[in-house]
Design a protein around this motif. Structure first.
Motif, short mmCIF file in Angstrom:
data_model
loop_
_atom_site.label_atom_id
_atom_site.label_comp_id
_atom_site.label_asym_id
_atom_site.label_seq_id
_atom_site.Cartn_x
_atom_site.Cartn_y
_atom_site.Cartn_z
N PHE A 1 9.79 33.34 4.86
CA PHE A 1 10.64 34.49 5.18
C PHE A 1 11.47 34.23 6.42
O PHE A 1 12.65 34.57 6.48
CB PHE A 1 9.79 35.75 5.37
N ARG A 2 10.84 33.62 7.43
CA ARG A 2 11.57 33.34 8.66
C ARG A 2 12.73 32.38 8.41
O ARG A 2 13.83 32.57 8.91
CB ARG A 2 10.61 32.77 9.70
N LEU A 3 12.48 31.35 7.57
CA LEU A 3 13.54 30.40 7.24
C LEU A 3 14.68 31.10 6.49
O LEU A 3 15.86 30.86 6.76
CB LEU A 3 12.99 29.25 6.39
N LEU A 4 14.32 31.97 5.51
CA LEU A 4 15.34 32.69 4.76
C LEU A 4 16.16 33.60 5.67
O LEU A 4 17.39 33.67 5.55
CB LEU A 4 14.69 33.54 3.66
N MET A 5 15.51 34.31 6.57
CA MET A 5 16.21 35.22 7.47
C MET A 5 17.11 34.44 8.44
O MET A 5 18.23 34.87 8.72
CB MET A 5 15.21 36.09 8.24
N LEU B 1 -0.65 33.13 3.53
CA LEU B 1 0.09 34.13 4.31
C LEU B 1 0.99 33.45 5.33
O LEU B 1 2.13 33.85 5.53
CB LEU B 1 -0.88 35.08 5.02
N GLY B 2 0.47 32.42 5.98
CA GLY B 2 1.27 31.68 6.95
C GLY B 2 2.48 31.03 6.30
O GLY B 2 3.59 31.09 6.83
N ALA B 3 2.28 30.43 5.14
CA ALA B 3 3.38 29.78 4.43
C ALA B 3 4.45 30.80 4.03
O ALA B 3 5.65 30.54 4.15
CB ALA B 3 2.85 29.05 3.19
N VAL B 4 4.02 31.97 3.57
CA VAL B 4 4.97 33.02 3.17
C VAL B 4 5.76 33.50 4.39
O VAL B 4 6.98 33.66 4.32
CB VAL B 4 4.23 34.20 2.49
N SER B 5 5.09 33.69 5.51
CA SER B 5 5.80 34.17 6.71
C SER B 5 6.80 33.12 7.21
O SER B 5 7.90 33.48 7.62
CB SER B 5 4.81 34.54 7.81
N ALA C 1 18.45 31.55 7.78
CA ALA C 1 19.56 31.04 6.96
C ALA C 1 20.59 32.15 6.70
O ALA C 1 21.78 31.88 6.58
CB ALA C 1 19.01 30.51 5.63
N ALA C 2 20.12 33.40 6.61
CA ALA C 2 21.01 34.52 6.37
C ALA C 2 21.66 35.01 7.68
O ALA C 2 22.48 35.93 7.65
CB ALA C 2 20.25 35.67 5.71
N GLY C 3 21.31 34.40 8.79
CA GLY C 3 21.91 34.75 10.07
C GLY C 3 21.26 35.95 10.74
O GLY C 3 21.88 36.62 11.55
N LEU C 4 20.00 36.22 10.41
CA LEU C 4 19.30 37.38 11.00
C LEU C 4 18.30 36.92 12.04
O LEU C 4 17.10 37.12 11.90
CB LEU C 4 18.59 38.18 9.91
N LYS C 5 18.79 36.27 13.09
CA LYS C 5 17.87 35.81 14.13
C LYS C 5 17.46 37.01 14.99
O LYS C 5 18.28 37.85 15.33
CB LYS C 5 18.54 34.77 15.01
N SER C 6 16.17 37.07 15.32
CA SER C 6 15.72 38.19 16.16
C SER C 6 15.72 37.78 17.61
O SER C 6 15.54 36.62 17.94
CB SER C 6 14.32 38.61 15.72
#
Length: 40
Positions: A29-33, A22-26, A35-40
């Motif tokens: 996802f954070r890296l993908l987001m 689960l940690g690896a998946v999260s 990279a897509a420019g969706l910083k929170s």
């Protein structure tokens, strides 16, 4: 007694592996987001 201990060991190992997955998946996802420019 030994069998019971071994059973608990397997349960603990599977639980730890699921937490790690689960940690690896999260993180993925954070890296993908990011990279897509969706910083929170």
């Amino acid at each position: 007694m030994k069998k019971n201990l071994q059973q608990w060991g397997w349960m603990l190992a599977i639980w730890a592996a699921s937490i790690a997955a689960l940690g690896a998946v999260s993180i993925g996802f954070r890296l993908l987001m990011t990279a897509a420019g969706l910083k929170s």
